[in-house]
Design a protein around this motif. Sequence first.
Motif, mmCIF file in Angstrom:
data_model
loop_
_atom_site.group_PDB
_atom_site.id
_atom_site.type_symbol
_atom_site.label_atom_id
_atom_site.label_comp_id
_atom_site.label_asym_id
_atom_site.label_seq_id
_atom_site.Cartn_x
_atom_site.Cartn_y
_atom_site.Cartn_z
ATOM 1 N N LEU A 47 -2.975 -25.784 45.394
ATOM 2 C CA LEU A 47 -1.868 -25.662 46.338
ATOM 3 C C LEU A 47 -1.117 -24.360 46.139
ATOM 4 C CD1 LEU A 47 -0.396 -29.295 46.438
ATOM 5 C CD2 LEU A 47 -2.004 -28.226 48.016
ATOM 6 N N ALA A 48 -0.917 -23.967 44.888
ATOM 7 C CA ALA A 48 -0.228 -22.706 44.601
ATOM 8 C C ALA A 48 -1.022 -21.527 45.168
ATOM 9 C CB ALA A 48 -0.034 -22.546 43.100
ATOM 10 N N ARG A 49 -2.325 -21.542 44.987
ATOM 11 C CA ARG A 49 -3.156 -20.451 45.490
ATOM 12 C C ARG A 49 -3.181 -20.426 47.012
ATOM 13 N NH1 ARG A 49 -7.855 -21.406 40.929
ATOM 14 N NH2 ARG A 49 -7.098 -19.877 39.399
ATOM 15 N N TRP A 50 -3.270 -21.612 47.623
ATOM 16 C CA TRP A 50 -3.285 -21.684 49.084
ATOM 17 C C TRP A 50 -1.955 -21.232 49.676
ATOM 18 C CZ3 TRP A 50 -6.065 -26.986 48.778
ATOM 19 C CH2 TRP A 50 -7.451 -26.789 48.850
ATOM 20 N N LEU A 74 6.377 -18.424 44.447
ATOM 21 C CA LEU A 74 5.220 -17.601 44.776
ATOM 22 C C LEU A 74 5.303 -16.985 46.167
ATOM 23 C CD1 LEU A 74 2.387 -19.863 43.311
ATOM 24 C CD2 LEU A 74 3.174 -17.685 42.384
ATOM 25 N N CYS A 75 6.078 -17.606 47.061
ATOM 26 C CA CYS A 75 6.126 -17.173 48.466
ATOM 27 C C CYS A 75 7.576 -17.035 48.931
ATOM 28 C CB CYS A 75 5.391 -18.171 49.354
ATOM 29 S SG CYS A 75 3.736 -18.602 48.801
ATOM 30 N N LEU A 307 3.887 -18.027 36.260
ATOM 31 C CA LEU A 307 3.108 -18.606 37.360
ATOM 32 C C LEU A 307 1.988 -17.679 37.795
ATOM 33 C CD1 LEU A 307 5.757 -20.380 39.640
ATOM 34 C CD2 LEU A 307 3.826 -21.440 38.455
ATOM 35 N N GLU A 308 2.269 -16.392 37.859
ATOM 36 C CA GLU A 308 1.209 -15.455 38.228
ATOM 37 C C GLU A 308 0.103 -15.431 37.173
ATOM 38 O OE1 GLU A 308 3.312 -11.784 38.996
ATOM 39 O OE2 GLU A 308 3.238 -12.175 41.169
ATOM 40 N N ARG A 309 0.497 -15.590 35.912
ATOM 41 C CA ARG A 309 -0.517 -15.669 34.860
ATOM 42 C C ARG A 309 -1.365 -16.926 35.039
ATOM 43 N NH1 ARG A 309 3.690 -13.943 29.987
ATOM 44 N NH2 ARG A 309 3.452 -11.679 30.251
ATOM 45 N N MET A 310 -0.733 -18.028 35.449
ATOM 46 C CA MET A 310 -1.454 -19.281 35.687
ATOM 47 C C MET A 310 -2.457 -19.111 36.822
ATOM 48 S SD MET A 310 0.036 -22.902 37.168
ATOM 49 C CE MET A 310 0.149 -22.291 38.864
ATOM 50 N N VAL A 311 -2.009 -18.546 37.941
ATOM 51 C CA VAL A 311 -2.879 -18.400 39.115
ATOM 52 C C VAL A 311 -4.035 -17.447 38.837
ATOM 53 C CG1 VAL A 311 -2.939 -17.624 41.513
ATOM 54 C CG2 VAL A 311 -1.007 -18.994 40.708
#
Length: 314
Positions: A47-50, A74-75, A307-311
């Motif tokens: 969901l985070a990536r989408w 993220l957005c 979060l960016e590290r996670m994605v």
Amino acid sequence: MAQTRTETLIEEIQNLKAQHNAVILAHNYEPGPIQDIADFLGDSLALARWAQKSSADVLIMAGVYFMAETASILCPDKTVLIPDKEAGCSLADTITEEQLLKWKQEYPDAVVVSYVNTSASIKALSDYCCTSANAVKVVEAIDPNRDILFLPDFFLGSHVIRMTGRKNIHLWHGECHVHAAIENETMLKKVHQNPGAELLIHPECGCTTRALAIPPKEAHGLVLSTDGMLSYARNSEARTFIVATEVGLLHRLRKENPDKEFIAAHDEAACPYMNMISLEKIRDALRYGRYEVKVPSATREKALIPLERMVAVV
């Protein structure tokens, strides 16, 4: 023939989505009707990536509050709405900002790895975020000589220790009340009733250690994220699966694999917060622009880094 109430709601939702350039992101644990109307369906990582890839102006998060916060972080240029602002998370609630600050003082040189099932303020105090799908890979990417504070889920952290063999991981004793309630006896009863079935276990489950101790001739046990379970079930030649996670996932498993049987390890494993989302509430979120989730800029800037590290970890 007159439309049913559900058909009318779905039509209203589709019209409002087009009007507002909106998409619906739904977690795998959402009730069946919510999954069926989603534009994107997946676990927290998917969901985070989408959310990042979507060209929509409005994101409807059919999930729980921390997921809407994650999408907002993220957005920042998108409007993120959650259909019920009371849809929280018992796991996220097990640690507060004050508790984490105190814990960090005890281990000042440690790397903080926070499960995505946490508030934005906790993420802002973290070095990395992770999901159940990539927790092991995230930890493996960290200097093996650095202590790690892993939070808040004790069972997921225990799984990470088991998989990495690291002795310098310190665990917070939090748990998801739904997964923790999937206990050994209930799970074992289902295994004995279905000899030879594949056993799919979410790492948040309290029964994980016992499940992995079951002899292979009785059941083949695998610890997987929800998206991992979906992928495995599609490709496995097995016909019967016992699924140890929130029961909402069984809707998608059965829909994608109509020729296979999926049995809940615990029939009562339903998240009350996920089930707070309804078609009516999604319609009203679109109609009235409620309830918007906007993470303050100061918190967002700090939380964005882990979060960016996670994605980025695949």
